[in-house]
Design an enzyme around this catalytic site. Structure first.
Site, PDB file in Angstrom:
ATOM      1  N   THR A 125       0.871  -1.210  -0.095  1.00  0.00           N
ATOM      2  CA  THR A 125      -0.013  -0.074  -0.069  1.00  0.00           C
ATOM      3  C   THR A 125       0.906   1.255  -0.058  1.00  0.00           C
ATOM      4  O   THR A 125       1.956   1.387  -0.605  1.00  0.00           O
ATOM      5  CB  THR A 125      -1.019  -0.045   1.233  1.00  0.00           C
ATOM      6  OG1 THR A 125      -0.336   0.009   2.294  1.00  0.00           O
ATOM      7  CG2 THR A 125      -1.814  -1.349   1.274  1.00  0.00           C
ATOM      8  N   ALA A 126       0.325   2.503   0.717  1.00  0.00           N
ATOM      9  CA  ALA A 126       0.931   3.709   0.396  1.00  0.00           C
ATOM     10  C   ALA A 126       2.434   3.925   1.238  1.00  0.00           C
ATOM     11  O   ALA A 126       2.542   3.391   2.337  1.00  0.00           O
ATOM     12  CB  ALA A 126       0.208   4.632   1.119  1.00  0.00           C
ATOM     13  N   ALA A 143       1.923  -3.092   4.552  1.00  0.00           N
ATOM     14  CA  ALA A 143       0.907  -1.862   4.922  1.00  0.00           C
ATOM     15  C   ALA A 143       1.803  -0.651   4.734  1.00  0.00           C
ATOM     16  O   ALA A 143       2.885  -0.235   4.418  1.00  0.00           O
ATOM     17  CB  ALA A 143       0.201  -1.847   5.851  1.00  0.00           C
ATOM     18  N   HIS A 144       1.242   0.694   4.790  1.00  0.00           N
ATOM     19  CA  HIS A 144       1.658   1.951   4.666  1.00  0.00           C
ATOM     20  C   HIS A 144       2.960   2.346   5.479  1.00  0.00           C
ATOM     21  O   HIS A 144       3.221   1.785   6.597  1.00  0.00           O
ATOM     22  CB  HIS A 144       0.583   2.974   4.997  1.00  0.00           C
ATOM     23  CG  HIS A 144       0.160   3.024   6.395  1.00  0.00           C
ATOM     24  ND1 HIS A 144       0.737   3.613   7.576  1.00  0.00           N
ATOM     25  CD2 HIS A 144      -0.767   2.295   7.088  1.00  0.00           C
ATOM     26  CE1 HIS A 144       0.299   3.386   8.641  1.00  0.00           C
ATOM     27  NE2 HIS A 144      -0.530   2.694   8.506  1.00  0.00           N
ATOM     28  N   ASP A 145       3.937   2.845   4.822  1.00  0.00           N
ATOM     29  CA  ASP A 145       4.926   3.664   5.519  1.00  0.00           C
ATOM     30  C   ASP A 145       5.976   2.702   6.188  1.00  0.00           C
ATOM     31  O   ASP A 145       6.771   2.796   6.891  1.00  0.00           O
ATOM     32  CB  ASP A 145       4.507   4.648   6.583  1.00  0.00           C
ATOM     33  CG  ASP A 145       3.709   5.627   6.214  1.00  0.00           C
ATOM     34  OD1 ASP A 145       4.436   6.327   5.197  1.00  0.00           O
ATOM     35  OD2 ASP A 145       2.442   5.771   6.453  1.00  0.00           O
TER      36      ASP A 145
END
Length: 222
Positions: A125-126, A143-145
């Protein structure tokens, strides 16, 4: 086999390599600019052998002897072995190629190193960053970051939640869940650690340590 046409080599002939084969074939159908024909998708094993799943099996020496562009992806779980082989092949002029299944979801601006393999139903993801030769098996997600180092291996259904730092050569087993960190204090999986199958990781894991269970704890030698 013609010497001069480009070839894509899947390094290994084990179970994961056989799972990667249809992903590679489908991926390359969408990359006509590489000019790799279906018959030029091969397995590469140190000593060669009989065809596997209707794909030729070349020895490493035969693969290196080809004159056309030689692309490769590593279908070997051991990160240290992946590094050794990748460096040897790249020194011989071979080109690592990242591949992904048709139904993989990756963020458009993903920063990912060369040679990654994203198997069906995996996801990033982001604002994640990923190093070289990452393996993301079926149904695994990032997942993000998150920041992932080089030669990291995710088995099926790994759940890597946001703001986690995964250092080089980490292996995360099937179904493991990694708790989310925070922007100011990411959860850290130390270099070369092993996360056992089904483990639930709630705090940092030291480099080189194997953890198991829920909550995850160091594996004690018997």
């Amino acid at each position: 086999m013609s010497q001069h046409a480009p070839t894509f080599g899947i390094i290994g002939t084990g179970g994961f390599a056989r799972e990667v084969l249809p992903v590679a074939r489908a991926f390359l159908r969408h990359r006509p600019e590489l000019k790799i024909e279906p018959g030029r998708v091969v397995f590469v094993d140190r000593h060669g052998g009989e065809p596997v799943n209707a794909a030729p099996v070349l020895s490493e020496a035969e693969f290196l002897a080809l004159d056309g562009n030689r692309y490769f992806a590593l279908a070997i779980a051991d990160g240290a072995m992946r590094q050794t082989i990748a460096e040897r092949l790249e020194a011989a002029g071979c080109l690592p190629l990242s591949i992904q299944a048709d139904n993989v979801l990756l963020s458009e601006d993903l920063d990912c190193g060369s040679g990654a393999v994203f198997q069906p139903f995996s996801m990033v993801t982001a604002d994640a960053r990923i190093g070289r030769q990452f393996q993301c098996n079926i149904y695994a997600y990032v997942a993000h970051d998150c920041v992932i180092g080089d030669y990291v291996t995710f088995a099926p259904r790994v759940s890597l939640n946001g703001n986690v730092l995964v250092e080089d050569h980490v292996y995360v087993g099937t179904g493991a869940v990694i708790r989310q960190g925070t922007p100011d204090k990411p959860l850290v999986l130390g270099r070369g650690c092993v996360i056992g199958m089904g483990a639930v990781v709630t705090k940092d894991v030291a480099p080189g340590v194997t953890v198991i269970g829920n909550p995850a704890r160091p594996l004690e030698a018997k």
